[in-house]
Design a protein around this motif. Sequence first.
Motif, PDB file in Angstrom:
ATOM      1  N   THR A   1       0.780  -1.263  -0.055  1.00  0.00           N
ATOM      2  CA  THR A   1       0.305   0.328   0.021  1.00  0.00           C
ATOM      3  C   THR A   1       1.308   1.118  -0.499  1.00  0.00           C
ATOM      4  O   THR A   1       1.897   1.307  -0.062  1.00  0.00           O
ATOM      5  CB  THR A   1      -0.912   0.030   0.800  1.00  0.00           C
ATOM      6  N   GLY A   2       0.443   2.523  -0.268  1.00  0.00           N
ATOM      7  CA  GLY A   2       0.813   3.519  -0.520  1.00  0.00           C
ATOM      8  C   GLY A   2       0.665   4.589  -1.373  1.00  0.00           C
ATOM      9  O   GLY A   2       1.035   5.827  -1.275  1.00  0.00           O
ATOM     10  N   ALA A   3      -0.531   4.226  -2.211  1.00  0.00           N
ATOM     11  CA  ALA A   3      -0.772   4.519  -3.384  1.00  0.00           C
ATOM     12  C   ALA A   3      -1.362   6.568  -2.550  1.00  0.00           C
ATOM     13  O   ALA A   3      -2.353   5.973  -1.701  1.00  0.00           O
ATOM     14  CB  ALA A   3      -1.522   4.458  -4.017  1.00  0.00           C
ATOM     15  N   THR A   4      -1.451   7.366  -3.694  1.00  0.00           N
ATOM     16  CA  THR A   4      -1.620   8.160  -3.166  1.00  0.00           C
ATOM     17  C   THR A   4      -3.476   8.676  -3.243  1.00  0.00           C
ATOM     18  O   THR A   4      -3.163   8.715  -4.284  1.00  0.00           O
ATOM     19  CB  THR A   4      -1.442   9.813  -2.741  1.00  0.00           C
ATOM     20  N   PRO A   5      -4.455   8.985  -2.606  1.00  0.00           N
ATOM     21  CA  PRO A   5      -5.525   8.958  -3.068  1.00  0.00           C
ATOM     22  C   PRO A   5      -5.845  10.617  -3.383  1.00  0.00           C
ATOM     23  O   PRO A   5      -4.974  11.062  -3.153  1.00  0.00           O
ATOM     24  CB  PRO A   5      -6.439   8.714  -2.182  1.00  0.00           C
ATOM     25  N   PRO A   6      -6.602   9.981  -4.460  1.00  0.00           N
ATOM     26  CA  PRO A   6      -6.923  12.197  -5.231  1.00  0.00           C
ATOM     27  C   PRO A   6      -7.198  13.281  -3.613  1.00  0.00           C
ATOM     28  O   PRO A   6      -8.141  12.880  -3.127  1.00  0.00           O
ATOM     29  CB  PRO A   6      -7.670  11.794  -5.877  1.00  0.00           C
ATOM     30  N   ALA A   7      -7.158  14.077  -3.770  1.00  0.00           N
ATOM     31  CA  ALA A   7      -7.364  15.216  -3.307  1.00  0.00           C
ATOM     32  C   ALA A   7      -8.795  15.504  -3.161  1.00  0.00           C
ATOM     33  O   ALA A   7      -9.398  15.995  -4.440  1.00  0.00           O
ATOM     34  CB  ALA A   7      -6.746  16.388  -3.096  1.00  0.00           C
ATOM     35  N   PRO A   8      -9.561  15.597  -2.615  1.00  0.00           N
ATOM     36  CA  PRO A   8     -11.122  16.281  -2.121  1.00  0.00           C
ATOM     37  C   PRO A   8     -11.393  17.518  -3.253  1.00  0.00           C
ATOM     38  O   PRO A   8     -10.734  18.222  -2.979  1.00  0.00           O
ATOM     39  CB  PRO A   8     -11.838  16.527  -1.171  1.00  0.00           C
ATOM     40  N   GLY A   9     -12.321  17.385  -4.521  1.00  0.00           N
ATOM     41  CA  GLY A   9     -11.942  18.588  -5.464  1.00  0.00           C
ATOM     42  C   GLY A   9     -11.505  18.593  -6.142  1.00  0.00           C
ATOM     43  O   GLY A   9     -11.174  19.418  -7.622  1.00  0.00           O
ATOM     44  N   SER A  10     -10.017  17.508  -6.587  1.00  0.00           N
ATOM     45  CA  SER A  10      -8.575  17.423  -7.570  1.00  0.00           C
ATOM     46  C   SER A  10      -9.618  16.361  -8.641  1.00  0.00           C
ATOM     47  O   SER A  10     -10.222  15.553  -8.692  1.00  0.00           O
ATOM     48  CB  SER A  10      -7.940  16.340  -6.472  1.00  0.00           C
ATOM     49  N   ALA A  11      -8.879  17.663  -9.697  1.00  0.00           N
ATOM     50  CA  ALA A  11      -9.581  16.752 -11.206  1.00  0.00           C
ATOM     51  C   ALA A  11      -8.749  15.734 -11.414  1.00  0.00           C
ATOM     52  O   ALA A  11      -8.356  15.756 -12.736  1.00  0.00           O
ATOM     53  CB  ALA A  11      -9.456  18.482 -12.119  1.00  0.00           C
ATOM     54  N   SER A  12      -7.498  16.014 -10.302  1.00  0.00           N
ATOM     55  CA  SER A  12      -6.668  14.599 -11.649  1.00  0.00           C
ATOM     56  C   SER A  12      -5.960  14.175  -9.713  1.00  0.00           C
ATOM     57  O   SER A  12      -5.837  14.586  -8.554  1.00  0.00           O
ATOM     58  CB  SER A  12      -5.358  15.359 -12.023  1.00  0.00           C
ATOM     59  N   ALA A  13      -4.894  13.036 -10.492  1.00  0.00           N
ATOM     60  CA  ALA A  13      -4.487  11.832  -9.066  1.00  0.00           C
ATOM     61  C   ALA A  13      -3.285  11.297  -9.694  1.00  0.00           C
ATOM     62  O   ALA A  13      -2.979  11.352 -11.155  1.00  0.00           O
ATOM     63  CB  ALA A  13      -5.152  10.585  -8.873  1.00  0.00           C
ATOM     64  N   VAL A  14      -2.958  11.204  -8.617  1.00  0.00           N
ATOM     65  CA  VAL A  14      -1.329  11.003  -8.999  1.00  0.00           C
ATOM     66  C   VAL A  14      -1.333   9.719  -8.493  1.00  0.00           C
ATOM     67  O   VAL A  14      -1.020   8.794  -7.668  1.00  0.00           O
ATOM     68  CB  VAL A  14      -0.407  11.967  -8.574  1.00  0.00           C
ATOM     69  N   VAL A  15      -0.519   9.135  -9.465  1.00  0.00           N
ATOM     70  CA  VAL A  15      -0.163   7.209  -9.403  1.00  0.00           C
ATOM     71  C   VAL A  15       1.359   7.128  -8.785  1.00  0.00           C
ATOM     72  O   VAL A  15       2.420   7.915  -9.400  1.00  0.00           O
ATOM     73  CB  VAL A  15      -0.063   5.857 -11.102  1.00  0.00           C
TER      74      VAL A  15
END
Length: 140
Positions: free
Chosen positions: A51-65
């Motif tokens: 584990t350790g993947a960062t979930p997207p921030a609330p209201g964010s339009a993108s996420a980082v793998v």
Amino acid sequence: MSAIDFSDPATIAFLTEALTAAGVDGLEISRPGGQLRIVVAGKDGARISSTGATPPAPGSASAVVRAPMAGRFCLEHPISATPQNLPRSVSDLDIVGFVGVGHILLPLRAGRSGVLTRLLAEPGALVGFGDPLLEIEFQS
């Protein structure tokens, strides 16, 4: 006694070889910063997940793998004949890349549907635990 670095590829490779030699089915290690699971799967080799993947921030339009462990970043499977071009649409279960330690590849899942838009690490680069690898823009 010093703490063992479970994000180190050499440590993971050593643990995998030791488990295989001992005939052990698997090992799971949980710590406050994440979790490492090695499952020895007979003829198919070992599977590693962490584990350790960062979930997207609330209201964010993108996420980082992010890299779930240290290793070499691969955009496509080494035996794949089809190169992965960007941008491209992905679903939440799609494999968008791999982190490899020796002959073991840990698949990276998109986690959310969207468009894979940007490489944040070069394919073949040595990456550490939590390093940003890819950016996914969410579809509205």
